[in-house]
Design a protein around this motif. Structure first.
Motif, mmCIF file in Angstrom:
data_model
loop_
_atom_site.group_PDB
_atom_site.id
_atom_site.type_symbol
_atom_site.label_atom_id
_atom_site.label_comp_id
_atom_site.label_asym_id
_atom_site.label_seq_id
_atom_site.Cartn_x
_atom_site.Cartn_y
_atom_site.Cartn_z
ATOM 1 N N SER A 1 19.554 -98.301 -51.103
ATOM 2 C CA SER A 1 18.911 -97.103 -50.582
ATOM 3 C C SER A 1 19.810 -96.502 -49.518
ATOM 4 C CB SER A 1 17.526 -97.419 -50.013
ATOM 5 O OG SER A 1 17.649 -98.330 -48.952
ATOM 6 N N PHE A 2 19.632 -95.205 -49.264
ATOM 7 C CA PHE A 2 20.392 -94.568 -48.190
ATOM 8 C C PHE A 2 19.533 -93.475 -47.573
ATOM 9 C CE2 PHE A 2 22.051 -90.391 -49.747
ATOM 10 C CZ PHE A 2 21.547 -90.429 -51.041
ATOM 11 N N SER A 3 19.820 -93.187 -46.304
ATOM 12 C CA SER A 3 18.994 -92.200 -45.617
ATOM 13 C C SER A 3 19.809 -91.066 -45.010
ATOM 14 C CB SER A 3 18.169 -92.884 -44.515
ATOM 15 O OG SER A 3 19.022 -93.579 -43.646
ATOM 16 N N LEU B 1 23.816 -88.873 -45.112
ATOM 17 C CA LEU B 1 24.589 -88.079 -46.068
ATOM 18 C C LEU B 1 25.083 -88.947 -47.216
ATOM 19 C CD1 LEU B 1 26.851 -85.825 -43.813
ATOM 20 C CD2 LEU B 1 24.991 -85.065 -45.308
ATOM 21 N N LEU B 2 25.060 -88.387 -48.400
ATOM 22 C CA LEU B 2 25.571 -89.112 -49.560
ATOM 23 C C LEU B 2 27.055 -89.438 -49.384
ATOM 24 C CD1 LEU B 2 25.188 -90.228 -52.400
ATOM 25 C CD2 LEU B 2 25.618 -87.925 -53.282
ATOM 26 N N THR B 3 27.793 -88.510 -48.797
ATOM 27 C CA THR B 3 29.236 -88.750 -48.620
ATOM 28 C C THR B 3 29.493 -89.911 -47.651
ATOM 29 O OG1 THR B 3 29.170 -86.912 -47.054
ATOM 30 C CG2 THR B 3 30.071 -86.461 -49.245
ATOM 31 N N VAL C 1 19.131 -94.779 -53.852
ATOM 32 C CA VAL C 1 17.822 -94.141 -53.716
ATOM 33 C C VAL C 1 17.786 -93.400 -52.381
ATOM 34 C CG1 VAL C 1 15.330 -94.502 -53.733
ATOM 35 C CG2 VAL C 1 16.840 -96.070 -54.991
ATOM 36 N N GLY C 2 17.780 -92.084 -52.473
ATOM 37 C CA GLY C 2 17.796 -91.277 -51.267
ATOM 38 C C GLY C 2 16.539 -90.451 -51.127
ATOM 39 N N THR C 3 16.581 -89.573 -50.155
ATOM 40 C CA THR C 3 15.424 -88.721 -49.884
ATOM 41 C C THR C 3 15.852 -87.271 -49.943
ATOM 42 O OG1 THR C 3 14.376 -90.396 -48.510
ATOM 43 C CG2 THR C 3 13.675 -88.123 -48.175
ATOM 44 N N ASN C 4 15.138 -86.514 -50.749
ATOM 45 C CA ASN C 4 15.382 -85.080 -50.834
ATOM 46 C C ASN C 4 14.340 -84.394 -49.957
ATOM 47 O OD1 ASN C 4 15.588 -82.397 -51.530
ATOM 48 N ND2 ASN C 4 16.025 -82.813 -53.684
ATOM 49 N N PRO C 5 14.751 -83.842 -48.807
ATOM 50 C CA PRO C 5 13.767 -83.298 -47.880
ATOM 51 C C PRO C 5 12.959 -82.139 -48.446
ATOM 52 C CG PRO C 5 16.017 -82.825 -47.141
ATOM 53 C CD PRO C 5 16.127 -83.701 -48.348
ATOM 54 N N PRO D 1 26.864 -76.284 -55.908
ATOM 55 C CA PRO D 1 27.112 -76.185 -54.463
ATOM 56 C C PRO D 1 27.136 -77.549 -53.776
ATOM 57 C CG PRO D 1 25.414 -74.623 -55.159
ATOM 58 C CD PRO D 1 25.679 -75.515 -56.320
ATOM 59 N N MET D 2 26.310 -78.471 -54.256
ATOM 60 C CA MET D 2 26.321 -79.820 -53.659
ATOM 61 C C MET D 2 27.645 -80.518 -53.940
ATOM 62 S SD MET D 2 22.549 -81.472 -53.649
ATOM 63 C CE MET D 2 22.089 -81.465 -55.354
ATOM 64 N N ALA D 3 28.171 -80.319 -55.165
ATOM 65 C CA ALA D 3 29.468 -80.931 -55.491
ATOM 66 C C ALA D 3 30.563 -80.377 -54.586
ATOM 67 C CB ALA D 3 29.810 -80.681 -56.958
ATOM 68 N N HIS D 4 30.548 -79.064 -54.371
ATOM 69 C CA HIS D 4 31.568 -78.461 -53.502
ATOM 70 C C HIS D 4 31.406 -78.922 -52.057
ATOM 71 C CE1 HIS D 4 32.202 -75.017 -56.598
ATOM 72 N NE2 HIS D 4 33.084 -75.983 -56.767
ATOM 73 N N MET D 5 30.147 -78.996 -51.600
ATOM 74 C CA MET D 5 29.911 -79.470 -50.227
ATOM 75 C C MET D 5 30.360 -80.927 -50.087
ATOM 76 S SD MET D 5 28.941 -78.898 -47.185
ATOM 77 C CE MET D 5 27.917 -77.417 -47.082
ATOM 78 N N ASN D 6 29.979 -81.749 -51.041
ATOM 79 C CA ASN D 6 30.360 -83.166 -50.965
ATOM 80 C C ASN D 6 31.877 -83.337 -51.038
ATOM 81 O OD1 ASN D 6 27.787 -84.236 -50.608
ATOM 82 N ND2 ASN D 6 27.371 -84.270 -52.809
ATOM 83 N N ALA D 7 32.550 -82.511 -51.847
ATOM 84 C CA ALA D 7 34.013 -82.598 -51.943
ATOM 85 C C ALA D 7 34.668 -82.170 -50.633
ATOM 86 C CB ALA D 7 34.507 -81.734 -53.099
ATOM 87 N N ASP E 1 23.473 -74.960 -61.729
ATOM 88 C CA ASP E 1 23.405 -74.020 -60.602
ATOM 89 C C ASP E 1 22.988 -74.731 -59.314
ATOM 90 O OD1 ASP E 1 24.113 -72.015 -62.292
ATOM 91 O OD2 ASP E 1 22.084 -71.224 -62.555
ATOM 92 N N TYR E 2 22.094 -75.697 -59.449
ATOM 93 C CA TYR E 2 21.604 -76.462 -58.296
ATOM 94 C C TYR E 2 22.653 -77.459 -57.806
ATOM 95 C CZ TYR E 2 18.645 -80.024 -55.979
ATOM 96 O OH TYR E 2 18.107 -80.944 -55.103
ATOM 97 N N GLU E 3 23.355 -78.070 -58.764
ATOM 98 C CA GLU E 3 24.266 -79.165 -58.425
ATOM 99 C C GLU E 3 25.639 -78.703 -57.944
ATOM 100 O OE1 GLU E 3 23.673 -82.292 -58.206
ATOM 101 O OE2 GLU E 3 21.732 -82.490 -59.180
HETATM 102 O O1 PNS Z 1 16.805 -86.609 -57.435
HETATM 103 P P1 PNS Z 1 17.169 -85.533 -56.453
HETATM 104 O O2 PNS Z 1 15.960 -85.132 -55.633
HETATM 105 O O3 PNS Z 1 17.847 -84.353 -57.088
HETATM 106 O O4 PNS Z 1 18.217 -86.207 -55.431
HETATM 107 C C1 PNS Z 1 18.810 -85.418 -54.427
HETATM 108 C C2 PNS Z 1 19.679 -86.286 -53.513
HETATM 109 C C3 PNS Z 1 18.816 -87.355 -52.806
HETATM 110 C C4 PNS Z 1 20.746 -86.987 -54.322
HETATM 111 C C5 PNS Z 1 20.292 -85.302 -52.512
HETATM 112 O O5 PNS Z 1 19.261 -84.611 -51.839
HETATM 113 C C6 PNS Z 1 21.205 -85.977 -51.514
HETATM 114 O O6 PNS Z 1 22.348 -86.259 -51.803
HETATM 115 N N1 PNS Z 1 20.640 -86.275 -50.319
HETATM 116 C C7 PNS Z 1 21.368 -86.937 -49.255
HETATM 117 C C8 PNS Z 1 21.644 -85.989 -48.085
HETATM 118 C C9 PNS Z 1 22.916 -85.194 -48.352
HETATM 119 O O7 PNS Z 1 23.988 -85.743 -48.498
HETATM 120 N N2 PNS Z 1 22.733 -83.879 -48.412
HETATM 121 C C10 PNS Z 1 23.831 -82.958 -48.644
HETATM 122 C C11 PNS Z 1 24.060 -82.729 -50.139
HETATM 123 S S1 PNS Z 1 25.399 -81.656 -50.418
#
Ligand code: PNS
Length: 166
Positions: free
Chosen positions: A68-70, A72-74, A35-39, A100-106, A96-98
């Protein structure tokens, strides 16, 4: 052990989320629902409330635990020895939303793979945001939520309170 994380805001958890979590649990040895936080989103429930709802909702799903986490997901993945991030995709807009996040996280955590699961067809239009909006205008969203989450949502909307913290 193959361990995956299902991250999200879960504000609140829907039956669509639980569909993805349950199916992820059938693919991995352990799934951590994080459970994280999407700013970029305002929250109706606090982090503690969202965590408690998820713990109750996931209690019957084997090999699933909730945290829960606060940050970076990585960082969470590294700290919890997680090898895969599981996300549900409803439509192309989610992709489309996900992506770039996958590439950033990788890039941040090489070796942590992102795995997309298509949402069950019955949940393809369900999101926490839409559920809150419809319920706020008095629409019936009971079919999209666990019963106790639906009750908590109606109570929160009636009281007019929103979470002030994370
Ligand atoms: O349910 P949501 O709002 O789509 O979840 C988004 C969430 C919380 C998974 C995403 O914002 C996230 O991973 N936040 C942690 C901070 C982080 O790692 N940000 C960089 C993502 S590339």
């Amino acid at each position: 052990m193959r361990r995956a994380v299902c991250p999200g805001s879960f504000d609140p958890v829907t039956l669509g989320h639980l569909d993805i979590i349950g199916r992820a649990a059938s693919l991995f040895d352990e799934v951590v629902v994080a459970v994280g936080t999407n700013p970029s989103k305002s929250r109706l429930f606090s982090a503690d409330e969202r965590l408690a709802m998820l713990e109750r909702a996931c209690a019957g799903i084997e090999r699933v635990r909730v945290a829960s986490f606060s940050g970076l997901l990585t960082d969470f993945c590294t700290a919890h020895d997680v090898q895969a991030i599981v996300k549900g995709l409803r439509a192309g807009t989610d992709f489309d939303y996900e992506l770039p996040m996958a590439h950033m996280n990788a890039t941040l955590a090489p070796g942590v793979e992102t795995v997309y699961l298509p949402t069950g067809a019955g949940w393809s239009f369900v999101s926490s945001s839409l559920v809150k909006e419809v319920a706020g205008f008095g629409g019936d969203v009971s079919r999209f939520l666990p019963d106790f989450v639906h009750e908590a949502l109606l109570t929160r909307l009636t009281s007019g309170d929103a979470a002030s913290g994370a």
